[in-house]
Design an enzyme around this catalytic site. Structure first.
Site, PDB file in Angstrom:
ATOM      1  N   ALA A  92      38.266  45.437  46.139  1.00 51.78           N
ATOM      2  CA  ALA A  92      38.401  44.272  47.016  1.00 51.78           C
ATOM      3  C   ALA A  92      38.386  43.024  46.137  1.00 51.78           C
ATOM      4  O   ALA A  92      37.855  43.045  45.019  1.00 51.78           O
ATOM      5  CB  ALA A  92      37.252  44.248  48.010  1.00 51.78           C
ATOM      6  N   GLY A 140      37.280  49.209  46.501  1.00 50.45           N
ATOM      7  CA  GLY A 140      38.246  49.321  47.595  1.00 50.45           C
ATOM      8  C   GLY A 140      39.525  50.037  47.170  1.00 50.45           C
ATOM      9  O   GLY A 140      40.229  50.607  48.008  1.00 50.45           O
TER      10      GLY A 140
HETATM   11  N1  CAA Z   1      38.747  41.050  42.387  1.00 48.44           N
HETATM   12  C1  CAA Z   1      39.267  39.891  41.910  1.00 48.44           C
HETATM   13  N2  CAA Z   1      39.793  39.767  40.689  1.00 48.44           N
HETATM   14  C2  CAA Z   1      39.815  40.842  39.901  1.00 48.44           C
HETATM   15  C3  CAA Z   1      39.298  42.075  40.321  1.00 48.44           C
HETATM   16  C4  CAA Z   1      38.754  42.159  41.633  1.00 48.44           C
HETATM   17  N3  CAA Z   1      38.268  43.293  42.141  1.00 48.44           N
HETATM   18  N4  CAA Z   1      39.446  42.971  39.312  1.00 48.44           N
HETATM   19  C5  CAA Z   1      40.038  42.316  38.305  1.00 48.44           C
HETATM   20  N5  CAA Z   1      40.265  41.039  38.665  1.00 48.44           N
HETATM   21  C6  CAA Z   1      40.888  39.985  37.868  1.00 48.44           C
HETATM   22  C7  CAA Z   1      39.975  39.510  36.760  1.00 48.44           C
HETATM   23  O1  CAA Z   1      39.058  38.542  37.243  1.00 48.44           O
HETATM   24  C8  CAA Z   1      40.964  38.938  35.778  1.00 48.44           C
HETATM   25  O2  CAA Z   1      41.358  37.669  36.248  1.00 48.44           O
HETATM   26  P1  CAA Z   1      41.409  36.393  35.220  1.00 48.44           P
HETATM   27  O3  CAA Z   1      42.505  36.757  34.253  1.00 48.44           O
HETATM   28  O4  CAA Z   1      41.754  35.255  36.121  1.00 48.44           O
HETATM   29  O5  CAA Z   1      40.079  36.325  34.575  1.00 48.44           O
HETATM   30  C9  CAA Z   1      42.158  39.868  35.913  1.00 48.44           C
HETATM   31  O6  CAA Z   1      42.015  40.503  37.171  1.00 48.44           O
HETATM   32  C10 CAA Z   1      42.210  40.933  34.826  1.00 48.44           C
HETATM   33  O7  CAA Z   1      40.952  41.600  34.830  1.00 48.44           O
HETATM   34  P2  CAA Z   1      40.044  41.783  33.515  1.00 48.44           P
HETATM   35  O8  CAA Z   1      40.276  40.691  32.553  1.00 48.44           O
HETATM   36  O9  CAA Z   1      38.633  42.019  33.974  1.00 48.44           O
HETATM   37  O10 CAA Z   1      40.703  43.144  32.941  1.00 48.44           O
HETATM   38  P3  CAA Z   1      40.004  44.238  32.030  1.00 48.44           P
HETATM   39  O11 CAA Z   1      41.091  45.137  31.577  1.00 48.44           O
HETATM   40  O12 CAA Z   1      39.148  43.607  30.998  1.00 48.44           O
HETATM   41  O13 CAA Z   1      39.000  45.041  33.004  1.00 48.44           O
HETATM   42  C11 CAA Z   1      38.388  46.168  35.062  1.00 48.44           C
HETATM   43  C12 CAA Z   1      39.522  45.804  34.049  1.00 48.44           C
HETATM   44  C13 CAA Z   1      37.371  47.094  34.377  1.00 48.44           C
HETATM   45  C14 CAA Z   1      39.042  46.890  36.225  1.00 48.44           C
HETATM   46  C15 CAA Z   1      37.686  44.868  35.512  1.00 48.44           C
HETATM   47  O14 CAA Z   1      38.668  43.933  35.924  1.00 48.44           O
HETATM   48  C16 CAA Z   1      36.730  45.061  36.670  1.00 48.44           C
HETATM   49  O15 CAA Z   1      35.629  45.545  36.457  1.00 48.44           O
HETATM   50  N6  CAA Z   1      37.109  44.647  37.895  1.00 48.44           N
HETATM   51  C17 CAA Z   1      36.262  44.663  39.065  1.00 48.44           C
HETATM   52  C18 CAA Z   1      36.059  46.092  39.579  1.00 48.44           C
HETATM   53  C19 CAA Z   1      35.106  46.074  40.777  1.00 48.44           C
HETATM   54  O16 CAA Z   1      33.959  45.721  40.668  1.00 48.44           O
HETATM   55  N7  CAA Z   1      35.617  46.501  41.952  1.00 48.44           N
HETATM   56  C20 CAA Z   1      34.841  46.560  43.181  1.00 48.44           C
HETATM   57  C21 CAA Z   1      35.119  45.348  44.030  1.00 48.44           C
HETATM   58  S1  CAA Z   1      34.052  45.243  45.445  1.00 48.44           S
HETATM   59  C22 CAA Z   1      34.749  46.252  46.609  1.00 48.44           C
HETATM   60  O17 CAA Z   1      35.783  46.860  46.400  1.00 48.44           O
HETATM   61  C23 CAA Z   1      33.997  46.348  47.930  1.00 48.44           C
HETATM   62  C24 CAA Z   1      34.482  47.343  48.894  1.00 48.44           C
HETATM   63  O18 CAA Z   1      34.117  48.515  48.886  1.00 48.44           O
HETATM   64  C25 CAA Z   1      35.408  46.971  49.967  1.00 48.44           C
END
Ligand code: CAA
Length: 259
Positions: free
Chosen positions: A66, A110
């Site tokens: 999400a 998500g």
């Molecule tokens: N929401 C918003 N933005 C996100 C995102 C997310 N879930 N995942 C990645 N992005 C964005 C990052 O903020 C980044 O944006 P900027 O360039 O503006 O900084 C861009 O996408 C690229 O991401 P990274 O620089 O972090 O890429 P990476 O290769 O270093 O890491 C990753 C990849 C491990 C997937 C890391 O992005 C990450 O940990 N993302 C979040 C994963 C997460 O926690 N997901 C759960 C969300 S909560 C949810 O889903 C609730 C539910 O059950 C409904």
């Protein structure tokens, strides 16, 4: 047909393809993305020629969860009133046509939950699945504690949801989360071939098989057996059933009318 900002929707013969298209944010699932997925499912379900729907992301990410940036300022009442989890999630899970998630790269939070709403998950060998919500001080909200537990069992679901760790494609296949793992460069070819194969079957028979299997998750065995028996009997009202059996006997390919 609806128009879309965050997804690309196309049809390839009898297969509908929904591609998440927010590459800079790793296909983070905003309210808008979920609304568009729901509208795309509406369109593809209404199109009689479509027999199977493939949902996919990019090479790097199916979806990284999400949209955390959109969610961060929200309050309890914002989330409760919007019923975020129902917007797109329920629509994908309730689609009557067979659905395949073709997953490459990250399927987190998500994203993993969206894949699990589909009937079949085909994973690239680069796929990584996880429910990292705990690291954000929250928990999965669209099936990560429920569908995941039914798919891979309590211990592994607890492991993933409590540690937030990722599971690679091989572990996901061993655990029963995904139906097959394929080389990353063959993912779409394999997923579309599987979808074409399904779409070539009798559409009503496929919908009945899907309905019967889904009942296995929601009812005791005796109840599920009743549902299966009734649906099996119902297939004897289908032209495709009498054609399918006649074609077998006459040693030819069946011609499905999807009726
Ligand atoms: N929401 C918003 N933005 C996100 C995102 C997310 N879930 N995942 C990645 N992005 C964005 C990052 O903020 C980044 O944006 P900027 O360039 O503006 O900084 C861009 O996408 C690229 O991401 P990274 O620089 O972090 O890429 P990476 O290769 O270093 O890491 C990753 C990849 C491990 C997937 C890391 O992005 C990450 O940990 N993302 C979040 C994963 C997460 O926690 N997901 C759960 C969300 S909560 C949810 O889903 C609730 C539910 O059950 C409904």
């Amino acid at each position: 047909m609806s128009t879309f900002e965050h997804i690309i929707v196309e049809s390839q013969g009898a297969v509908g393809l929904i591609k998440l298209n927010r590459p800079k944010m790793l296909n983070a699932l905003s309210f808008g993305v979920f609304r568009e997925i729901a509208a795309a499912i509406d369109d593809l379900e209404a199109d009689d020629k479509i027999g199977c729907i493939v949902l996919t992301g990019s090479e790097k990410a199916f979806a990284a969860g999400a949209d955390i940036k959109e969610m961060q300022p929200k309050t309890f009442i914002d989330m409760f009133s919007s019923d975020f989890t129902a917007i797109g999630g329920d629509r994908v899970a309730n689609c009557r046509k067979p659905t395949i998630a073709a997953v490459s790269g990250y399927a987190l939070g998500g994203g993993c939950e969206l894949a699990m709403m589909c009937d079949i998950i085909i994973a690239a060998d680069t796929a990584k699945f996880g429910q990292p919500e705990i690291t954000l001080g929250t928990i999965p909200g669209i099936g990560g504690t429920q569908r995941l537990t039914r798919a891979i069992g309590k211990s592994k679901a607890m492991d993933l949801c409590l540690t937030g760790r990722m599971m690679d494609a091989a572990e996901a296949e061993r655990s029963g989360l995904v139906s097959r793992v394929v080389p990353a460069d063959k993912l779409m070819e394999e997923a579309l071939a599987a979808a074409e194969k399904i779409a070539a079957m009798s559409h009503p028979a496929a919908a009945m098989a899907k309905e019967a299997i889904n009942r296995a998750f929601e009812t005791p065995l005796s109840e599920g057996m009743n549902v299966e028996r009734n649906l099996f009997h119902s297939t004897f009202a289908l032209e495709d059933r009498s054609e399918g059996m006649a074609a077998f006997i006459e040693k030819r390919k069946p011609v499905n009318k999807n009726r």
